[in-house]
Design an enzyme around this catalytic site. Structure first.
Site, PDB file in Angstrom:
ATOM      1  N   THR A 155       0.849  -1.186   0.000  1.00  0.00           N
ATOM      2  CA  THR A 155       0.000   0.000   0.000  1.00  0.00           C
ATOM      3  C   THR A 155       0.884   1.235   0.000  1.00  0.00           C
ATOM      4  O   THR A 155       2.076   1.151  -0.326  1.00  0.00           O
ATOM      5  CB  THR A 155      -0.981  -0.041   1.195  1.00  0.00           C
ATOM      6  N   ASN A 156       0.339   2.408   0.318  1.00  0.00           N
ATOM      7  CA  ASN A 156       1.138   3.639   0.351  1.00  0.00           C
ATOM      8  C   ASN A 156       0.653   4.539   1.477  1.00  0.00           C
ATOM      9  O   ASN A 156      -0.281   4.193   2.197  1.00  0.00           O
ATOM     10  CB  ASN A 156       1.072   4.341  -1.011  1.00  0.00           C
ATOM     11  N   ARG A 157       1.267   5.719   1.623  1.00  0.00           N
ATOM     12  CA  ARG A 157       1.023   6.567   2.795  1.00  0.00           C
ATOM     13  C   ARG A 157      -0.191   7.478   2.670  1.00  0.00           C
ATOM     14  O   ARG A 157      -0.420   8.317   3.531  1.00  0.00           O
ATOM     15  CB  ARG A 157       2.268   7.426   3.070  1.00  0.00           C
ATOM     16  N   SER A 158      -0.978   7.326   1.623  1.00  0.00           N
ATOM     17  CA  SER A 158      -2.161   8.188   1.481  1.00  0.00           C
ATOM     18  C   SER A 158      -3.103   8.005   2.663  1.00  0.00           C
ATOM     19  O   SER A 158      -3.441   6.885   3.039  1.00  0.00           O
ATOM     20  CB  SER A 158      -2.897   7.836   0.187  1.00  0.00           C
ATOM     21  N   ALA A 192      -4.690   7.558  -4.260  1.00  0.00           N
ATOM     22  CA  ALA A 192      -3.312   7.157  -4.554  1.00  0.00           C
ATOM     23  C   ALA A 192      -3.355   5.666  -4.905  1.00  0.00           C
ATOM     24  O   ALA A 192      -3.262   4.798  -4.031  1.00  0.00           O
ATOM     25  CB  ALA A 192      -2.417   7.404  -3.351  1.00  0.00           C
TER      26      ALA A 192
END
Ligand code: CTP
Length: 215
Positions: free
Chosen positions: A21-24, A88
């Protein structure tokens, strides 16, 4: 207007307990959805996993993966007047999802990733969307140039760009500093709280939608 907003990260499974996943945080997209609803518009929020409360008066469609977000947008975009892509989305996902938890073995582990569908990039061509289209661009260099390339490549009316290398704004923050990239000009907005920026962005999108309807 009927408005679709995508928000948050996507989550791409590796095995039953792990994912990429990502930091959004989803804060910008949720602030946009709330501001559209407060301005009297009908909003469908298609969101990856976040810890945020769904804004009042907003229809909510939770998804996990880029593929699920793609299918949700494909299903609903046809009846929208405007669409804002603040999510994102993971650009790649694991090529295979292991049915069982991956056990540790060697000193290194190589993951094979495959491309996910470009949702925003499918909207004009593949989905035939003729409404007002707004994308976001998270960049670490050449903000205006890269955002303008995205605007043209994906057929957007506006790309809202921010420099994710700047500390204290953008990803996972309550604040943002954005550059509005239109086909004919560029406008920088001063740094502000996301929930103050959102109504300002909604007014820009209302103006673009009125222009589109009048032309
Ligand atoms: N986006 C999308 N689907 C994807 C990837 C991105 O809808 N699979 C949308 C985002 O919501 C955002 C815009 O496209 O509105 C820009 O995303 P970004 O990842 O910056 O663009 P890319 O075209 O993937 O370019 P790059 O990663 O090379 O910068």
């Amino acid at each position: 207007m009927r408005v679709l907003v995508t928000a948050g990260p996507t989550r791409e499974a590796l095995d039953p307990v792990r994912y990429l996943t990502n930091r959004s945080s989803g804060k910008m997209g949720y602030a946009m959805a709330a501001a559209f609803a407060e301005a009297g518009h009908r909003v469908l929020l298609v969101s990856g996993p976040t810890v945020l409360d769904v804004p009042d008066g907003v229809d909510f469609l939770p998804i996990e993966t880029a593929e699920e977000m793609f299918e949700a947008v494909k299903r609903h975009i046809g009846r929208m007047d405007a669409a804002v892509f603040a999510a994102a989305v993971a650009d790649y996902r694991p090529a295979a999802v292991s049915e069982h938890k991956i056990k540790k073995s060697g000193e290194t582990l190589t993951l094979e990733l495959v491309k996910t569908p470009d949702i925003l990039g499918s909207v004009r061509g593949d989905f035939g969307f003729t409404g007002t289209l707004v994308g976001f661009a998270a960049e670490t260099q050449d903000l205006a140039t890269n955002a303008r390339i995205k605007l043209q490549k994906k057929g957007c009316d506006l790309v809202i760009a921010n420099d994710v290398s700047k500390p204290g704004i953008g990803f996972d923050s309550d604040r943002n500093e954005v550059l509005l990239v239109f086909p004919e000009h560029t406008e920088a907005l001063p740094e502000d709280e996301k929930h103050h920026l959102a109504p300002r962005l909604v007014r820009e999108i209302e103006r673009l939608a009125a222009e589109r309807a009048g032309s």
